[in-house]
Scaffold this motif. Structure first.
Motif, short mmCIF file in Angstrom:
data_model
loop_
_atom_site.label_atom_id
_atom_site.label_comp_id
_atom_site.label_asym_id
_atom_site.label_seq_id
_atom_site.Cartn_x
_atom_site.Cartn_y
_atom_site.Cartn_z
N ALA A 1 9.50 0.73 10.49
CA ALA A 1 9.83 -0.19 11.57
C ALA A 1 8.97 -1.45 11.52
O ALA A 1 7.76 -1.37 11.37
N ASP A 2 9.61 -2.58 11.61
CA ASP A 2 8.98 -3.90 11.64
C ASP A 2 8.26 -4.29 10.35
O ASP A 2 7.53 -5.27 10.32
N GLU A 3 8.43 -3.50 9.28
CA GLU A 3 7.77 -3.81 8.01
C GLU A 3 8.75 -4.00 6.86
O GLU A 3 8.62 -4.91 6.08
N GLY A 4 9.72 -3.11 6.73
CA GLY A 4 10.68 -3.20 5.64
C GLY A 4 11.06 -1.83 5.12
O GLY A 4 10.84 -0.82 5.78
N SER A 5 11.60 -1.80 3.91
CA SER A 5 12.13 -0.56 3.33
C SER A 5 11.58 -0.32 1.94
O SER A 5 11.28 -1.26 1.19
N ALA B 1 8.74 4.55 -6.75
CA ALA B 1 8.90 3.87 -5.46
C ALA B 1 8.81 2.37 -5.67
O ALA B 1 8.05 1.89 -6.51
N ARG B 2 9.60 1.62 -4.86
CA ARG B 2 9.56 0.16 -4.91
C ARG B 2 10.07 -0.38 -3.57
O ARG B 2 10.86 0.29 -2.90
N ALA B 3 9.62 -1.54 -3.20
CA ALA B 3 10.10 -2.18 -1.99
C ALA B 3 11.54 -2.63 -2.25
O ALA B 3 11.80 -3.36 -3.20
N SER B 4 12.47 -2.15 -1.44
CA SER B 4 13.87 -2.49 -1.61
C SER B 4 14.66 -1.99 -0.41
O SER B 4 14.22 -1.07 0.28
N ASP B 5 15.81 -2.59 -0.19
CA ASP B 5 16.70 -2.15 0.89
C ASP B 5 18.04 -1.68 0.30
O ASP B 5 19.07 -1.78 0.94
N ASP B 6 18.00 -1.16 -0.94
CA ASP B 6 19.22 -0.67 -1.59
C ASP B 6 19.79 0.52 -0.83
O ASP B 6 19.11 1.16 -0.03
N ASP B 7 21.04 0.86 -1.12
CA ASP B 7 21.67 2.05 -0.55
C ASP B 7 20.98 3.29 -1.10
O ASP B 7 20.46 3.29 -2.22
N ALA B 8 21.00 4.36 -0.30
CA ALA B 8 20.34 5.60 -0.70
C ALA B 8 21.14 6.80 -0.21
O ALA B 8 21.98 6.67 0.68
N ALA C 1 0.83 -1.21 0.00
CA ALA C 1 0.00 0.00 0.00
C ALA C 1 0.86 1.26 0.00
O ALA C 1 0.55 2.24 -0.69
N ALA C 2 1.97 1.23 0.75
CA ALA C 2 2.85 2.40 0.82
C ALA C 2 3.52 2.67 -0.53
O ALA C 2 3.62 3.82 -0.95
#
Length: 96
Positions: free
Chosen positions: A30-34, A42-49, A7-8
């Protein structure tokens, strides 16, 4: 991917239609992801920023819905910023 992240990502892509050209930002929920926001959207990812903004689910949802001012959340300690503060402010303006 959690329902909250899904949704985000959708809400962020609506807000920043065409992407965020100023650089790469990461929202850590917090407790959901990045979520990464950049020129591609926008996309779900934990890449460097270039800048990382961290908040709990309620604060993040409030910012997306326009009920929580990102600057006020930062001043109240509900939002932390690590990295390029100028880019964080540009992103806050883009979400308004």
């Amino acid at each position: 991917m959690s329902d909250i992240l899904t949704a985000a990502v959708a809400a962020l892509n609506e807000k920043i239609d065409g992407g965020f050209a100023a650089g790469t930002a990461k929202f850590v929920i917090a407790d959901e992801g990045s979520i990464i926001v950049d020129a591609d959207g926008a996309r779900a990812s934990d890449d460097d920023a270039d800048v990382t903004l961290t908040a709990d689910v309620e604060t993040f949802q409030g910012m997306i819905e326009g009920e929580v001012n990102p600057t006020a959340a930062f001043m109240q300690g509900k939002l932390t910023v690590d990295g390029d503060m100028g880019m964080a402010m540009q992103l806050g303006s883009a979400l308004a």
